[in-house]
Enzyme design. Structure first.
Site, PDB file in Angstrom:
ATOM      1  N   VAL A 137      47.844  29.479  35.833  1.00 24.86           N
ATOM      2  CA  VAL A 137      48.758  30.134  34.905  1.00 24.86           C
ATOM      3  C   VAL A 137      49.454  31.244  35.674  1.00 24.86           C
ATOM      4  O   VAL A 137      48.955  31.696  36.711  1.00 24.86           O
ATOM      5  CB  VAL A 137      47.960  30.699  33.697  1.00 24.86           C
ATOM      6  N   HIS A 552      33.821  34.979  41.374  1.00 24.33           N
ATOM      7  CA  HIS A 552      34.279  35.718  42.550  1.00 24.33           C
ATOM      8  C   HIS A 552      34.290  34.844  43.801  1.00 24.33           C
ATOM      9  O   HIS A 552      33.910  35.285  44.884  1.00 24.33           O
ATOM     10  CB  HIS A 552      33.395  36.948  42.770  1.00 24.33           C
TER      11      HIS A 552
END
Length: 620
Positions: A137, A552
């Protein structure tokens, strides 16, 4: 904006009802009335350029945390034209409501990666696979994350420099952390050494907290901790979270860096465009452009100066390998001509946590989905004032950083983070799927307490030794790569998380939590029961069943000198052996910092922008 946000929230929560069963019919009825109103109420990001030019000065692949920052900084140079290629769609207002962070993982804004089935970890997940959410996105993973702003410890960056990367010590990178920051917390904003006002990335405290978040901090102090600004001179200690939010809403890289320049003519953005190959001149061994697919059509665009890959720790190595840059044997196995033999895809690091450890309380003080759905006041608080439970990012509120080897030292280098969540896997019906928990196992362990209030710690491994790998499935650029997490390859990583669980139990037993009757949920995992519930052996088994990623992923295009056999890029982020090609994102991290990686990735992009300007004759 408030109207659009409310409509988006109503529709999203209605979708949750359809998945897990109704809470109240009125919510579904409201969603039907509101669905036509969920539109962009004013454009807040650059337009989608469907007809791109044949050539630009710079092509950036990936409009995530790093890509948006780079696009802003490079397109500001007079005479330069920049193309930003993004596989996903535009960001919308629904995505900016903090409480729905976990729900976004069910949307098309997520690549929905899953790791390869494992016999050593993710044992309690569906098909023994852990979910790896990654942003697809405008804004990338800064739109999916929990908005936690954490730079890490100064030793993290000094370590990078010691690994052969000049210019990446803490004294060098601090100015870039400051450049990006707009600190809106008054007490911290007055600290001009470690904080800044006026940068693009808004940083604030969460505007509303549950009583449990305060109990967590109070308990931490009683057990020997201290309050800390963990983005200041030291990191160890306890604090409410600093978050990338402005006025109670998510402040993504898209909003921070592209919103203010949405009409800049030197920047073009092509959305829903998947980069499939880096074009490399076989004679000069220089990157010349990008091949991408949009609307099922193959397109080619050329770069006059540089190609910059900012697609993230999964997609960046995938694109390099598809283009012939990667481990020779692996590329040959996939019938890909080798351009440059480099250790692309190795060194995959992550901050994994001990998941599904939950504590029950006897008062209505936690976050529960149905309570928020049923509360008129909670809607009003958020829509009118941007506060209340909806302003909490996915339930995360407070944090503690601990150096287990030197726990009483304020200057310690944390290897453990205790991330406090004022709900748990039983608090919202999509969370079990969010983490990928096996449904049958969930029913055995958690179903009988689903109606209870609860809280959940996420004891997190901050400096892992274990490293995984990203590999190609085949030559098809539209197929997802193989992801090997290799969690707990080193047993000491597992022991840190066991210590984290035991420390959290100690916090639960303190008076601040006992005011709410906090008790450890003690239904054992069947496969671990024989080890004795509560023992270190039991928790080792539990953690192997439920290792929750903190999203992460990093390190797969490692930064290092040419003498480092595992290095992919040099200290100026140029790909070894291939000209006019850089990687700028979390994949270049040589060692994962004791940080939530969003802030360090912003820093990497800011520093890279200066290096790119310098290397192209522009003063900084």
């Amino acid at each position: 904006m408030a109207k659009a946000a409310l409509c988006a929230m109503v529709l999203l929560l209605a979708a949750v009802q359809c998945q897990r069963g109704p809470y109240r019919p009125s919510i579904l009825e409201a969603s039907l009335r509101s669905i036509w109103e969920i539109t962009r109420m004013g454009r807040t990001e650059p337009r989608d350029t469907r007809d791109v030019l044949p050539e630009y000065d710079f092509i950036i692949v990936g409009a995530g945390t790093a890509g948006c920052a780079l696009a802003n900084r490079l397109s500001s140079v007079e005479g330069w034209k920049v193309l930003l290629i993004e596989a996903g769609r535009e960001e919308n207002y629904m995505m900016d409501i903090p409480i729905v962070a976990n729900m976004l993982q069910f949307s098309e804004a997520n690549w929905k990666y899953r790791t390869v089935p494992s016999d050593t970890a993710c044992l309690g997940m569906a098909n023994r696979q852990c979910n790896y959410p990654r942003g697809k996105v405008m804004g990338g993973s800064s739109v999916l994350n929990y908005m936690i702003y954490n730079r890490g410890h100064y030793r993290d960056y000094d370590q990078w420099e010691l690994m052969g990367n000049p210019g990446w010590g803490y004294r060098d990178v601090l100015k870039y952390f400051l450049r990006l920051e707009d600190m809106t917390i008054p007490d911290l904003a007055r600290d001009k050494v470690y904080h800044n006002v006026g940068g693009p990335v808004a940083v604030s405290y969460i505007p509303w907290h549950t009583p449990l978040a305060a109990a967590f901090l109070e308990a931490g102090m009683l057990k020997g901790g201290w309050p800390v600004d963990y983005n200041g001179p030291t990191q160890a200690g306890y604090s409410y979270l600093q978050v990338t939010m402005r006025n109670g809403t998510r402040w993504s890289s898209n909003r921070a860096y592209l919103g203010p320049i949405r009409d800049r003519r030197t920047l073009h953005v092509t959305k829903q465009s998947v980069a499939t190959r880096i074009l490399i001149d076989p004679v000069t061994r220089e990157a010349t452009g990008i091949e991408f697919v949009r609307d099922r059509r193959r397109r080619v665009v050329r770069a006059r100066r540089e190609v910059i890959i900012s697609a993230g720790a999964i997609n960046s190595p995938q694109l390099l390998m598809l283009s012939g840059i990667g481990p020779r044997a692996h590329l040959q196995e996939k019938n890909i001509p080798v351009v440059q033999d480099l250790a692309v895809g190795y060194n995959l690091m992550d901050h994994v946590s001990a998941g599904a450890v939950l504590f029950l309380v006897n008062q209505s003080v936690s976050l529960r989905a149905e309570r928020i759905l049923d509360s008129h006041d909670d809607y009003v608080d958020y829509i009118a004032y941007h506060t209340g439970p909806m302003s909490i990012p996915g339930g995360c509120e407070s944090v503690g950083f601990i150096d287990l080897k030197d726990p009483n030292n304020p200057d310690g280098w944390p290897d453990l983070e205790l991330l406090f969540n004022s709900g748990s896997v039983i608090s919202e019906p999509t969370l079990r799927d969010n983490f990928g928990i096996d449904e049958a196992l969930y029913q055995k362990i958690f179903a009988h307490v689903e109606g209870r209030d609860s809280w959940m710690p996420l004891p997190m491994l901050m400096r892992p030794k274990s490293k995984g790998r990203v590999m190609l499935r085949d030559r098809n650029p539209l197929r997802k790569p193989l992801i090997f997490h290799n969690y707990f390859q080193y047993p000491e990583d597992l022991e840190v998380l066991v210590d984290g669980v035991l420390r959290t139990i100690e916090l639960s037993n303190t008076e601040p939590f006992q005011r709410f009757g906090s008790t450890l949920h003690d239904t054992p995992i069947p496969a671990c029961k024989s080890k004795g519930f509560g023992t270190r052996a039991y928790w080792r088994c539990h953690i192997r069943h439920f290792p929750f990623t903190i999203y992460h992923q990093s390190g797969t295009c490692k930064m290092g000198p040419r003498s480092d056999p595992n290095a992919v890029v040099d200290s100026r982020l140029r790909v070894h052996g291939v000209g006019r090609l850089r990687v700028v994102d979390a994949s270049i991290m040589p060692a994962i910092p004791a940080a939530h990686t969003n802030a360090p990735t912003y820093m990497i992009a800011e520093k890279a922008a200066d290096m790119i300007k310098e290397d192209n004759g522009v003063p900084v």
